[in-house]
Design a protein around this motif. Structure first.
Motif, PDB file in Angstrom:
ATOM      1  N   PHE A 138       8.739   0.397  -7.467  1.00 34.64           N
ATOM      2  CA  PHE A 138      10.105  -0.068  -7.217  1.00 34.64           C
ATOM      3  C   PHE A 138      10.691   0.724  -5.927  1.00 34.64           C
ATOM      4  O   PHE A 138      10.267   1.474  -5.318  1.00 34.64           O
ATOM      5  CB  PHE A 138      10.873   0.560  -8.168  1.00 34.64           C
ATOM      6  CG  PHE A 138      10.417   0.042  -9.467  1.00 34.64           C
ATOM      7  CD1 PHE A 138      10.996  -1.278 -10.022  1.00 34.64           C
ATOM      8  CD2 PHE A 138       9.821   0.835 -10.442  1.00 34.64           C
ATOM      9  CE1 PHE A 138      10.685  -1.609 -11.134  1.00 34.64           C
ATOM     10  CE2 PHE A 138       9.480   0.427 -11.896  1.00 34.64           C
ATOM     11  CZ  PHE A 138       9.727  -1.023 -12.085  1.00 34.64           C
ATOM     12  N   GLU A 139      11.702  -0.027  -5.341  1.00 34.49           N
ATOM     13  CA  GLU A 139      12.462   0.481  -4.141  1.00 34.49           C
ATOM     14  C   GLU A 139      13.722   0.589  -4.614  1.00 34.49           C
ATOM     15  O   GLU A 139      14.549  -0.126  -4.979  1.00 34.49           O
ATOM     16  CB  GLU A 139      12.470  -0.508  -2.978  1.00 34.49           C
ATOM     17  CG  GLU A 139      13.161  -0.116  -1.907  1.00 34.49           C
ATOM     18  CD  GLU A 139      13.092  -1.385  -0.850  1.00 34.49           C
ATOM     19  OE1 GLU A 139      12.065  -1.364   0.194  1.00 34.49           O
ATOM     20  OE2 GLU A 139      13.798  -2.336  -0.916  1.00 34.49           O
ATOM     21  N   VAL A 140      14.444   2.076  -4.347  1.00 28.60           N
ATOM     22  CA  VAL A 140      15.671   2.367  -4.680  1.00 28.60           C
ATOM     23  C   VAL A 140      16.361   2.556  -3.594  1.00 28.60           C
ATOM     24  O   VAL A 140      16.052   3.195  -2.488  1.00 28.60           O
ATOM     25  CB  VAL A 140      15.742   3.741  -5.513  1.00 28.60           C
ATOM     26  CG1 VAL A 140      16.964   3.992  -5.829  1.00 28.60           C
ATOM     27  CG2 VAL A 140      14.936   3.519  -6.793  1.00 28.60           C
ATOM     28  N   ALA A 141      17.601   1.634  -3.514  1.00 23.89           N
ATOM     29  CA  ALA A 141      18.561   1.824  -2.197  1.00 23.89           C
ATOM     30  C   ALA A 141      19.194   2.957  -2.160  1.00 23.89           C
ATOM     31  O   ALA A 141      19.623   3.367  -3.209  1.00 23.89           O
ATOM     32  CB  ALA A 141      19.546   0.569  -2.317  1.00 23.89           C
ATOM     33  N   LEU A 174      14.089   4.504  -0.889  1.00 26.39           N
ATOM     34  CA  LEU A 174      13.158   5.391  -1.890  1.00 26.39           C
ATOM     35  C   LEU A 174      12.138   4.508  -2.618  1.00 26.39           C
ATOM     36  O   LEU A 174      12.539   3.867  -3.452  1.00 26.39           O
ATOM     37  CB  LEU A 174      14.065   6.333  -2.707  1.00 26.39           C
ATOM     38  CG  LEU A 174      13.002   7.333  -3.443  1.00 26.39           C
ATOM     39  CD1 LEU A 174      12.056   8.191  -2.700  1.00 26.39           C
ATOM     40  CD2 LEU A 174      13.849   8.131  -4.454  1.00 26.39           C
ATOM     41  N   LEU A 175      10.842   4.685  -2.106  1.00 30.26           N
ATOM     42  CA  LEU A 175       9.565   3.986  -2.883  1.00 30.26           C
ATOM     43  C   LEU A 175       9.246   4.878  -4.110  1.00 30.26           C
ATOM     44  O   LEU A 175       8.801   6.053  -3.809  1.00 30.26           O
ATOM     45  CB  LEU A 175       8.620   3.430  -2.037  1.00 30.26           C
ATOM     46  CG  LEU A 175       9.198   2.693  -0.729  1.00 30.26           C
ATOM     47  CD1 LEU A 175       7.997   2.549   0.042  1.00 30.26           C
ATOM     48  CD2 LEU A 175       9.295   1.219  -1.449  1.00 30.26           C
ATOM     49  N   VAL A 176       9.101   4.284  -5.282  1.00 36.04           N
ATOM     50  CA  VAL A 176       8.749   4.954  -6.420  1.00 36.04           C
ATOM     51  C   VAL A 176       7.833   4.385  -7.507  1.00 36.04           C
ATOM     52  O   VAL A 176       7.926   3.169  -7.452  1.00 36.04           O
ATOM     53  CB  VAL A 176      10.015   5.571  -7.326  1.00 36.04           C
ATOM     54  CG1 VAL A 176      10.757   6.733  -6.392  1.00 36.04           C
ATOM     55  CG2 VAL A 176      10.885   4.671  -7.675  1.00 36.04           C
ATOM     56  N   CYS A 177       7.020   5.108  -8.209  1.00 31.39           N
ATOM     57  CA  CYS A 177       6.209   4.544  -9.248  1.00 31.39           C
ATOM     58  C   CYS A 177       7.180   4.331 -10.435  1.00 31.39           C
ATOM     59  O   CYS A 177       8.388   4.964 -10.435  1.00 31.39           O
ATOM     60  CB  CYS A 177       5.124   5.416  -9.510  1.00 31.39           C
ATOM     61  SG  CYS A 177       5.545   7.121 -10.066  1.00 31.39           S
ATOM     62  N   PRO A 178       6.861   3.727 -11.551  1.00 30.88           N
ATOM     63  CA  PRO A 178       7.411   3.614 -12.655  1.00 30.88           C
ATOM     64  C   PRO A 178       7.757   5.000 -13.218  1.00 30.88           C
ATOM     65  O   PRO A 178       8.896   5.175 -13.995  1.00 30.88           O
ATOM     66  CB  PRO A 178       6.589   2.897 -13.802  1.00 30.88           C
ATOM     67  CG  PRO A 178       5.688   2.201 -12.827  1.00 30.88           C
ATOM     68  CD  PRO A 178       5.439   2.723 -11.643  1.00 30.88           C
ATOM     69  N   VAL A 179       7.143   5.832 -13.174  1.00 30.69           N
ATOM     70  CA  VAL A 179       6.907   7.440 -13.893  1.00 30.69           C
ATOM     71  C   VAL A 179       8.260   8.080 -13.261  1.00 30.69           C
ATOM     72  O   VAL A 179       9.009   8.547 -13.829  1.00 30.69           O
ATOM     73  CB  VAL A 179       5.846   7.998 -13.917  1.00 30.69           C
ATOM     74  CG1 VAL A 179       6.024   9.611 -14.169  1.00 30.69           C
ATOM     75  CG2 VAL A 179       4.632   7.536 -14.843  1.00 30.69           C
ATOM     76  N   ASN A 203       0.777  -1.243   0.028  1.00 27.29           N
ATOM     77  CA  ASN A 203       0.056  -0.109  -0.055  1.00 27.29           C
ATOM     78  C   ASN A 203       0.882   1.140  -0.209  1.00 27.29           C
ATOM     79  O   ASN A 203       0.374   2.348   0.179  1.00 27.29           O
ATOM     80  CB  ASN A 203      -0.897  -0.069   1.313  1.00 27.29           C
ATOM     81  CG  ASN A 203      -1.882  -1.112   1.125  1.00 27.29           C
ATOM     82  OD1 ASN A 203      -2.342  -1.713   0.112  1.00 27.29           O
ATOM     83  ND2 ASN A 203      -2.149  -1.633   2.318  1.00 27.29           N
ATOM     84  N   ALA A 204       2.189   1.133  -0.265  1.00 28.14           N
ATOM     85  CA  ALA A 204       2.874   2.142  -0.213  1.00 28.14           C
ATOM     86  C   ALA A 204       2.710   3.154  -1.242  1.00 28.14           C
ATOM     87  O   ALA A 204       2.459   2.811  -2.354  1.00 28.14           O
ATOM     88  CB  ALA A 204       4.375   1.898  -0.138  1.00 28.14           C
ATOM     89  N   ARG A 205       3.039   4.390  -1.119  1.00 28.57           N
ATOM     90  CA  ARG A 205       2.819   5.513  -2.312  1.00 28.57           C
ATOM     91  C   ARG A 205       4.188   6.027  -2.761  1.00 28.57           C
ATOM     92  O   ARG A 205       4.957   5.949  -1.859  1.00 28.57           O
ATOM     93  CB  ARG A 205       2.173   6.661  -1.669  1.00 28.57           C
ATOM     94  CG  ARG A 205       0.400   6.428  -1.409  1.00 28.57           C
ATOM     95  CD  ARG A 205      -0.223   6.293  -2.582  1.00 28.57           C
ATOM     96  NE  ARG A 205      -1.439   5.699  -2.412  1.00 28.57           N
ATOM     97  CZ  ARG A 205      -2.077   4.596  -3.164  1.00 28.57           C
ATOM     98  NH1 ARG A 205      -1.392   4.391  -4.452  1.00 28.57           N
ATOM     99  NH2 ARG A 205      -3.323   4.214  -2.993  1.00 28.57           N
ATOM    100  N   CYS A 206       4.124   6.453  -3.948  1.00 30.25           N
ATOM    101  CA  CYS A 206       5.349   6.966  -4.695  1.00 30.25           C
ATOM    102  C   CYS A 206       5.930   8.184  -3.634  1.00 30.25           C
ATOM    103  O   CYS A 206       5.114   8.980  -3.265  1.00 30.25           O
ATOM    104  CB  CYS A 206       5.256   7.302  -6.002  1.00 30.25           C
ATOM    105  SG  CYS A 206       6.456   8.089  -6.783  1.00 30.25           S
TER     106      CYS A 206
END
Length: 70
Positions: free
Chosen positions: A31-34, A41-46, A6-9
């Motif tokens: 995606f999660e970026v280390a 950092l949790l992000v959407c594809p955009v 349920n995490a948001r970008c």
């Protein structure tokens, strides 16, 4: 994968607290970026590409994990 379901970008800059400007994307995180000395950092594809280029502490080469449905 269920941990961030349920995490948001938070992209593209990944600011925390008072520095959260530019993190108003309401799309689900995929995606999660280390990052170095920062939470992932949790992000959407955009926002994945911009986050890799502009977010603070992103490791290079980047470490990216799939955490949500595409």
């Amino acid at each position: 994968m269920s941990v961030h379901r349920n995490a948001r970008c938070r992209g593209p800059y990944g600011g925390e607290g008072d520095l959260a400007g530019g993190t108003d994307c309401s799309d689900p995180a995929v995606f999660e970026v280390a990052r170095h000395h920062l939470p992932p950092l949790l992000v959407c594809p955009v926002h994945l590409g911009p986050a890799l280029l502009m977010a603070n502490g992103v490791l290079w080469p980047p470490e990216i994990r799939l955490v949500g449905p595409v």
